[in-house]
Design a protein around this motif. Structure first.
Motif, short mmCIF file in Angstrom:
data_model
loop_
_atom_site.label_atom_id
_atom_site.label_comp_id
_atom_site.label_asym_id
_atom_site.label_seq_id
_atom_site.Cartn_x
_atom_site.Cartn_y
_atom_site.Cartn_z
N ARG A 319 -32.29 -16.80 2.32
CA ARG A 319 -31.78 -15.75 1.44
C ARG A 319 -32.53 -15.78 0.11
N LEU A 320 -32.99 -14.61 -0.31
CA LEU A 320 -33.58 -14.46 -1.63
C LEU A 320 -32.58 -13.74 -2.52
N ALA A 321 -32.36 -14.27 -3.69
CA ALA A 321 -31.37 -13.72 -4.60
C ALA A 321 -31.99 -13.47 -5.96
N ARG A 322 -31.41 -12.56 -6.70
CA ARG A 322 -31.87 -12.29 -8.06
C ARG A 322 -30.68 -12.09 -8.98
N SER A 323 -30.92 -12.30 -10.26
CA SER A 323 -29.88 -12.03 -11.25
C SER A 323 -29.76 -10.52 -11.46
N ILE A 324 -28.69 -10.12 -12.10
CA ILE A 324 -28.51 -8.71 -12.39
C ILE A 324 -29.58 -8.25 -13.36
N MET A 325 -30.20 -7.10 -13.08
CA MET A 325 -31.27 -6.58 -13.93
C MET A 325 -30.66 -5.87 -15.13
N THR A 326 -30.86 -6.44 -16.30
CA THR A 326 -30.38 -5.84 -17.54
C THR A 326 -31.45 -5.99 -18.61
N ASP A 327 -31.24 -5.28 -19.71
CA ASP A 327 -32.16 -5.40 -20.84
C ASP A 327 -31.88 -6.64 -21.68
N MET A 328 -30.79 -7.32 -21.38
CA MET A 328 -30.38 -8.45 -22.19
C MET A 328 -31.06 -9.75 -21.79
N ALA A 329 -31.57 -9.83 -20.58
CA ALA A 329 -32.18 -11.08 -20.12
C ALA A 329 -33.21 -10.78 -19.03
N ARG A 330 -34.16 -11.67 -18.88
CA ARG A 330 -35.18 -11.49 -17.84
C ARG A 330 -34.56 -11.70 -16.47
N THR A 331 -35.14 -11.07 -15.46
CA THR A 331 -34.65 -11.22 -14.10
C THR A 331 -35.08 -12.56 -13.53
N ARG A 332 -34.15 -13.28 -12.97
CA ARG A 332 -34.44 -14.57 -12.36
C ARG A 332 -34.22 -14.47 -10.86
N ARG A 333 -34.99 -15.23 -10.09
CA ARG A 333 -34.93 -15.16 -8.63
C ARG A 333 -34.83 -16.56 -8.04
N ALA A 334 -34.26 -16.63 -6.85
CA ALA A 334 -34.11 -17.92 -6.19
C ALA A 334 -34.24 -17.76 -4.68
N LEU A 335 -34.61 -18.83 -4.03
CA LEU A 335 -34.73 -18.88 -2.57
C LEU A 335 -33.75 -19.93 -2.05
N PHE A 336 -32.98 -19.57 -1.01
CA PHE A 336 -32.00 -20.46 -0.41
C PHE A 336 -32.23 -20.55 1.09
N VAL A 337 -32.13 -21.74 1.64
CA VAL A 337 -32.02 -21.89 3.09
C VAL A 337 -30.52 -21.83 3.41
N GLU A 338 -30.09 -20.69 3.90
CA GLU A 338 -28.66 -20.49 4.14
C GLU A 338 -28.18 -21.28 5.35
N PHE A 339 -28.94 -21.22 6.45
CA PHE A 339 -28.68 -22.11 7.59
C PHE A 339 -29.96 -22.32 8.38
N SER A 340 -30.08 -23.50 8.96
CA SER A 340 -31.26 -23.87 9.73
C SER A 340 -30.94 -25.13 10.53
N PRO A 341 -31.46 -25.25 11.77
CA PRO A 341 -31.26 -26.47 12.54
C PRO A 341 -32.22 -27.58 12.13
N LEU A 342 -33.17 -27.27 11.26
CA LEU A 342 -34.24 -28.22 10.92
C LEU A 342 -34.13 -28.81 9.53
N VAL A 343 -33.56 -28.08 8.58
CA VAL A 343 -33.48 -28.56 7.20
C VAL A 343 -32.09 -28.31 6.65
N PRO A 344 -31.67 -29.08 5.63
CA PRO A 344 -30.33 -28.89 5.04
C PRO A 344 -30.28 -27.64 4.17
N ARG A 345 -29.08 -27.23 3.84
CA ARG A 345 -28.88 -26.11 2.90
C ARG A 345 -29.38 -26.54 1.53
#
Length: 362
Positions: A319-345
């Motif tokens: 899952r790729l996620a981002r912060s809410i886009m506003t003029d008050m702060a820069r947009t931040r993004r993150a990558l999550f492994v939500e589920f996988s048989p090979l690696v932990p969350r």
């Protein structure tokens, strides 16, 4: 599947409703099986996995993966992200990349199509990019190809030509391409190691079918595509990467202005409702000092479209996620492994710049 069914106490019920084979089980939706078998969702998902393992003989390969504690993967050419993913995108299985618009889904997949061509990786090869979300982002691909060319002394034009592209116009064409044309292409081009579908849900957008027969046909089609993609990934030893969209989760207790206020200054410890973040509280997110999930909670609580019928076709979900886009702060993004048989969350904050998607180092 028979042993799992016995352990769950579902053997006699399966016989009563005429579900005699793994294929009979896999063409049903989770909801349909819950009603037919009168059991909970967890039991149905376990039955799905057993049916899939029996229909597609992956047992030997999965045992090999477990014994070596590693799988052959295609890296995305970033140390932080590849570590989070356990080396990269696994060959022989279906990986789903979900997230809202502007979160970086297409950027990550374009980067994967270039990184798979590096000659110094064991699974070096070509890529297929099947797109239905408008035009192929050629400008961004050119930029990334030139960056890779300079970094690894490779010809940018050769990098682009090694990515086979195809545009999907509608739902019927998507089914035809994925189920019939793609296997033929992979049989002829045995060097292909990555297949990207951007996105699996676009041809179904706006399909507000109310007729039950049409809705059932669509669900069967999605399940059929998922089963075929699993077989394609395994038989041709490719990493099938499927981009999916998300839909909003309705929250009546919090207004959009409240969300922006809480995220922008986070005073008094206010944040999202606990029930929405409950499934994410076990995450270790790299790249932050304090309260990392509060920045991304609106993205994390959105649901992937196509529902549970499609979700059973996916081995790994990123899952790729981002912060809410506003003029008050820069947009931040993150990558999550939500589920996988090979690696932990696990997850990390990411940045997107001229050279691609990179994990942010704390």
């Amino acid at each position: 599947m028979e042993q799992v069914a016995k352990r769950l106490g579902l053997s006699s019920k399966l016989e009563q409703v005429g579900l005699d084979s793994p294929n009979d089980v896999l063409i049903k939706t989770v909801g349909e099986l819950q009603k037919l078998l009168n059991t909970n969702e967890a039991a149905i998902l376990e039955l799905f996995q057993a049916a899939a393992m029996e229909l597609y003989p992956w047992k030997t390969k999965r045992q090999s993966i477990n014994n070596t504690n590693s799988a052959e993967t295609v890296p995305v050419d970033n140390e932080v992200i590849d570590r989070i993913l356990g080396g990269g995108f696994p060959l022989g299985s279906v990986t789903e990349v979900v997230g809202e618009s502007s979160s970086g889904k297409t950027q990550l997949c374009l980067q994967l199509c270039l990184s798979v061509q590096k000659p110094d990786i064991p699974c070096s090869g070509g890529a297929v990019y099947i797109h239905s979300e408008g035009q192929l982002p050629t400008v961004r691909l050119d930029q990334l190809a030139h960056a890779y060319g300079q970094k690894y002394n490779m010809d940018p034009n050769t990098l682009k030509r090694t990515i086979h592209t195809m545009h999907i116009k509608d739902r019927e064409m998507q089914y035809r391409v994925l189920c019939y044309q793609l296997p033929v292409l992979l049989a002829r081009r045995k060097n292909i190691r990555v297949v990207v579908i951007d996105s699996i849900s676009a041809p179904y957008r706006g399909d507000n079918t109310v007729n039950n027969n049409d809705r059932f046909e669509r669900i069967n089609e999605i399940c059929d595509i998922g089963s075929r993609l699993k077989r394609i990934a395994y038989e041709h030893n490719v990493a099938v990467v499927v981009i999916n969209q998300v839909s909003d989760t309705v929250v009546t207790s919090t207004t959009s202005s409240d969300i922006i206020k809480n995220i922008s200054n986070n005073r008094n410890g206010h944040g999202p409702p606990d029930e929405l973040l409950a499934s994410w509280m076990d995450f270790n997110l790299e790249g932050f000092d304090k309260s990392p999930l509060s920045v991304f909670w609106t993205s994390l609580t959105k649901k992937p479209v196509l529902g549970k019928s499609w979700a059973t076709s996916v081995t790994t979900r990123i899952r790729l996620a981002r912060s809410i886009m506003t003029d008050m702060a820069r947009t931040r993004r993150a990558l999550f492994v939500e589920f996988s048989p090979l690696v932990p969350r696990h997850g990390c904050e990411i940045v997107i710049d001229d050279v691609g998607v990179r994990g942010r180092v704390p």
